[in-house]
Scaffold this motif. Structure first.
Motif, PDB file in Angstrom:
ATOM      1  N   ALA A 130      -2.761   4.149  -2.408  1.00  0.00           N
ATOM      2  CA  ALA A 130      -1.678   3.109  -2.782  1.00  0.00           C
ATOM      3  C   ALA A 130      -0.973   2.905  -0.939  1.00  0.00           C
ATOM      4  O   ALA A 130      -0.931   4.009  -0.078  1.00  0.00           O
ATOM      5  CB  ALA A 130      -0.197   3.953  -3.782  1.00  0.00           C
ATOM      6  N   GLU A 131      -0.799   1.619  -0.872  1.00  0.00           N
ATOM      7  CA  GLU A 131       0.182   1.388   0.043  1.00  0.00           C
ATOM      8  C   GLU A 131       1.571   2.151   0.472  1.00  0.00           C
ATOM      9  O   GLU A 131       1.898   1.944   1.069  1.00  0.00           O
ATOM     10  CB  GLU A 131       0.424  -0.659  -0.163  1.00  0.00           C
ATOM     11  N   TRP A 132       2.123   2.142  -0.529  1.00  0.00           N
ATOM     12  CA  TRP A 132       3.160   3.300  -0.499  1.00  0.00           C
ATOM     13  C   TRP A 132       2.900   4.150  -0.125  1.00  0.00           C
ATOM     14  O   TRP A 132       3.895   4.936   0.570  1.00  0.00           O
ATOM     15  CB  TRP A 132       4.101   3.667  -1.590  1.00  0.00           C
ATOM     16  N   ALA A 133       2.059   4.829   0.748  1.00  0.00           N
ATOM     17  CA  ALA A 133       1.804   6.198   0.330  1.00  0.00           C
ATOM     18  C   ALA A 133       1.682   6.080   1.969  1.00  0.00           C
ATOM     19  O   ALA A 133       2.019   4.886   3.191  1.00  0.00           O
ATOM     20  CB  ALA A 133       0.112   6.511   0.957  1.00  0.00           C
ATOM     21  N   ARG A 134       1.779   7.171   2.293  1.00  0.00           N
ATOM     22  CA  ARG A 134       2.457   7.417   3.977  1.00  0.00           C
ATOM     23  C   ARG A 134       0.500   6.341   5.143  1.00  0.00           C
ATOM     24  O   ARG A 134      -0.244   6.880   4.774  1.00  0.00           O
ATOM     25  CB  ARG A 134       2.393   9.186   4.423  1.00  0.00           C
ATOM     26  N   HIS A 135       1.707   5.836   5.366  1.00  0.00           N
ATOM     27  CA  HIS A 135       0.707   5.926   7.384  1.00  0.00           C
ATOM     28  C   HIS A 135       0.963   6.346   8.354  1.00  0.00           C
ATOM     29  O   HIS A 135       1.704   6.456   8.723  1.00  0.00           O
ATOM     30  CB  HIS A 135       1.241   4.364   7.049  1.00  0.00           C
ATOM     31  N   GLU A 136      -0.864   6.166   9.207  1.00  0.00           N
ATOM     32  CA  GLU A 136      -0.996   6.381  10.351  1.00  0.00           C
ATOM     33  C   GLU A 136       0.231   5.199  11.430  1.00  0.00           C
ATOM     34  O   GLU A 136       0.655   5.934  11.803  1.00  0.00           O
ATOM     35  CB  GLU A 136      -2.100   7.301  10.517  1.00  0.00           C
ATOM     36  N   ALA A 137      -0.733   4.849  11.293  1.00  0.00           N
ATOM     37  CA  ALA A 137      -0.159   3.057  11.440  1.00  0.00           C
ATOM     38  C   ALA A 137      -0.607   1.834  10.914  1.00  0.00           C
ATOM     39  O   ALA A 137      -1.109   1.843   9.752  1.00  0.00           O
ATOM     40  CB  ALA A 137      -1.578   3.451  13.297  1.00  0.00           C
TER      41      ALA A 137
ATOM     42  N   ASP B 294      -5.229  -5.929  -5.377  1.00  0.00           N
ATOM     43  CA  ASP B 294      -4.288  -4.365  -5.413  1.00  0.00           C
ATOM     44  C   ASP B 294      -4.570  -3.598  -6.241  1.00  0.00           C
ATOM     45  O   ASP B 294      -4.524  -3.596  -7.014  1.00  0.00           O
ATOM     46  CB  ASP B 294      -2.921  -5.187  -5.206  1.00  0.00           C
ATOM     47  N   GLY B 295      -4.311  -2.135  -5.636  1.00  0.00           N
ATOM     48  CA  GLY B 295      -5.235  -1.189  -6.821  1.00  0.00           C
ATOM     49  C   GLY B 295      -3.389  -0.027  -6.465  1.00  0.00           C
ATOM     50  O   GLY B 295      -2.406  -0.378  -5.430  1.00  0.00           O
ATOM     51  N   ASP B 296      -3.448   0.716  -7.439  1.00  0.00           N
ATOM     52  CA  ASP B 296      -2.265   1.422  -7.418  1.00  0.00           C
ATOM     53  C   ASP B 296      -2.697   2.707  -6.984  1.00  0.00           C
ATOM     54  O   ASP B 296      -1.930   4.044  -7.177  1.00  0.00           O
ATOM     55  CB  ASP B 296      -1.931   1.735  -8.617  1.00  0.00           C
TER      56      ASP B 296
ATOM     57  N   ALA C  93       4.507 -20.418  -1.253  1.00  0.00           N
ATOM     58  CA  ALA C  93       5.396 -19.569  -0.575  1.00  0.00           C
ATOM     59  C   ALA C  93       5.200 -18.388  -1.950  1.00  0.00           C
ATOM     60  O   ALA C  93       5.770 -18.931  -3.159  1.00  0.00           O
ATOM     61  CB  ALA C  93       6.990 -19.890  -0.388  1.00  0.00           C
ATOM     62  N   SER C  94       5.500 -17.348  -1.170  1.00  0.00           N
ATOM     63  CA  SER C  94       5.866 -15.923  -2.397  1.00  0.00           C
ATOM     64  C   SER C  94       6.923 -15.073  -2.107  1.00  0.00           C
ATOM     65  O   SER C  94       6.385 -14.208   0.026  1.00  0.00           O
ATOM     66  CB  SER C  94       4.800 -15.826  -2.614  1.00  0.00           C
ATOM     67  N   TYR C  95       7.626 -14.311  -2.548  1.00  0.00           N
ATOM     68  CA  TYR C  95       8.362 -13.030  -1.554  1.00  0.00           C
ATOM     69  C   TYR C  95       7.201 -11.956  -2.103  1.00  0.00           C
ATOM     70  O   TYR C  95       7.652 -10.762  -1.275  1.00  0.00           O
ATOM     71  CB  TYR C  95       9.768 -12.668  -2.543  1.00  0.00           C
ATOM     72  N   MET C  96       6.630 -12.417  -2.887  1.00  0.00           N
ATOM     73  CA  MET C  96       5.252 -10.501  -3.018  1.00  0.00           C
ATOM     74  C   MET C  96       4.185 -10.804  -1.860  1.00  0.00           C
ATOM     75  O   MET C  96       3.906  -9.766  -2.005  1.00  0.00           O
ATOM     76  CB  MET C  96       4.120 -11.541  -4.381  1.00  0.00           C
ATOM     77  N   ASN C  97       4.770 -11.346  -1.436  1.00  0.00           N
ATOM     78  CA  ASN C  97       3.404 -10.929   0.025  1.00  0.00           C
ATOM     79  C   ASN C  97       4.623  -9.731   0.935  1.00  0.00           C
ATOM     80  O   ASN C  97       4.307 -10.010   2.282  1.00  0.00           O
ATOM     81  CB  ASN C  97       3.378 -11.911   0.711  1.00  0.00           C
ATOM     82  N   PHE C  98       5.227  -9.048   0.520  1.00  0.00           N
ATOM     83  CA  PHE C  98       5.957  -8.134   1.055  1.00  0.00           C
ATOM     84  C   PHE C  98       4.657  -6.917   1.822  1.00  0.00           C
ATOM     85  O   PHE C  98       3.287  -7.182   1.647  1.00  0.00           O
ATOM     86  CB  PHE C  98       6.945  -7.890   0.435  1.00  0.00           C
ATOM     87  N   TYR C  99       5.623  -6.498   2.475  1.00  0.00           N
ATOM     88  CA  TYR C  99       4.996  -5.510   3.465  1.00  0.00           C
ATOM     89  C   TYR C  99       5.398  -3.882   2.980  1.00  0.00           C
ATOM     90  O   TYR C  99       6.450  -3.691   3.772  1.00  0.00           O
ATOM     91  CB  TYR C  99       4.372  -5.598   4.568  1.00  0.00           C
ATOM     92  N   ILE C 100       4.720  -3.008   2.361  1.00  0.00           N
ATOM     93  CA  ILE C 100       5.713  -1.128   1.709  1.00  0.00           C
ATOM     94  C   ILE C 100       4.616  -0.428   3.229  1.00  0.00           C
ATOM     95  O   ILE C 100       3.963   0.078   3.438  1.00  0.00           O
ATOM     96  CB  ILE C 100       4.551  -1.086   0.876  1.00  0.00           C
TER      97      ILE C 100
END
Length: 322
Positions: free
Chosen positions: A8-15, A144-146, A260-267
């Motif tokens: 999931a996008e909210w998992a830890r990112h290296e970069a 988009d996956g969870d 325009a969309s607020y859904m295009n956020f980056y986690i």
């Protein structure tokens, strides 16, 4: 061996890779303001070193020099590309240091730009990822996956004859399973009005937790009110929990309705960066996102100039899981 799905996008990112506007002939008068918006986004993600490493991807030497000057906190990667939409053209990162790349046909033949069809392999191999090329058309913003094997997408995009003509829903589900490890596909219908991506899901619905999806709540005089209603109906019918985020409503540029969309956020690791447009619901949308991610800081940043190119913060970024 079964393919493990993307985390999931909210998992830890290296970069994170972020595309840096590089071609004056594409951006015209919006080049400088788009660069400023991209740098502000990158800075919020970096969060003074408390977020993740930012890899600004520049297409040539001039853009690399500008990126170095404007974003001294970032690492600059020089790789030729057509434009900055790395969510769609870049690799999709998988567990065990693997990456998948897919055929890219300019969003159904609309924008055929040199380098966009090869940037995925070059970025992935540049980070030491084992790259697997898959020969059907898929853009990263279309899914988009969870992290549990469930993925959401839209029929408008993945079943569009301008992508994989003649391919059935069952065939696409089979490919999503074999190539990306997704075990369950939740199909939504249409995407936003005037979205040249043919309805990418990252402008419509986003996972914000396992089995939990955010969908816009229509504003007054909202051109997408029926789209949001149908998406919520389909998501709930599939057993997903739905939460809502305010919509910016009708946003015009040169008297044309823009997607325009607020859904295009980056986690990111430290921040969730939300595009805002000077609309009445900007503050309410950022507050709603903040409530969904209490351990991160929700940051609203203007994305008007980036939107002239057709997308926003999620569209120009591709995270590298840690």
């Amino acid at each position: 061996m079964t393919t493990a799905c993307p985390v999931a996008e909210w998992a830890r990112h290296e970069a994170v890779w972020i595309g840096f506007p590089s071609h004056p002939e594409l951006w015209l008068d919006d080049l400088a303001p788009a660069r400023a918006e991209v740098v502000a986004f990158a800075s919020a993600v970096h969060a003074h070193g408390h977020g993740e490493k930012v890899l600004l991807v520049a297409a040539d030497g001039e853009a690399a020099s500008a990126a170095t000057r404007l974003a001294p906190f970032a690492e600059i990667v020089v790789e030729p590309f057509g434009d900055i939409w790395l969510r769609d053209t870049g690799p999709i990162l998988l567990p065990r240091k693997r990456a998948g790349g897919f055929a890219f046909n300019g969003w159904g033949g609309k924008y055929d730009l040199p380098g966009d069809d090869t940037i995925a392999r070059r970025l992935a191999e540049g980070r030491g990822r084992h790259f697997a090329a898959h020969h059907w058309v898929l853009e990263g913003g279309a899914i988009d996956g969870d992290g549990t094997g469930t993925v959401i997408t839209t029929e408008q995009c993945l079943l569009n004859p301008n992508r994989n003509p003649g391919m059935s829903k069952a065939e696409i589900e089979s490919l999503l399973a074999s190539d990306l490890g997704f075990t369950r596909v939740v199909w939504l219908g249409e995407g936003l009005l005037n979205d040249h991506t043919d309805g990418h899901v990252d402008n419509l619905a986003r996972f914000v937790g396992e089995g939990r999806v955010a969908i816009p709540e229509a504003a007054e005089n909202d051109p997408n009110w029926q789209v949001y209603q149908h998406a919520r109906r389909d998501a709930e019918a599939s057993g997903l929990e739905v939460v809502t985020i305010p919509s910016p409503g009708r946003v015009l540029r040169d008297d044309e309705i823009v997607p325009a969309s607020y859904m295009n956020f980056y986690i990111g690791n430290a921040a969730v960066v939300v595009p805002v447009y000077g609309a009445a619901n900007d503050d309410a949308a950022v507050a709603a996102v903040q409530a969904l991610f209490p351990t991160r800081k929700a940051v609203g940043l203007r994305a008007d100039s980036i939107l002239t190119g057709g997308g926003s913060f999620h569209c120009i970024s591709q995270q590298i899981p840690g």
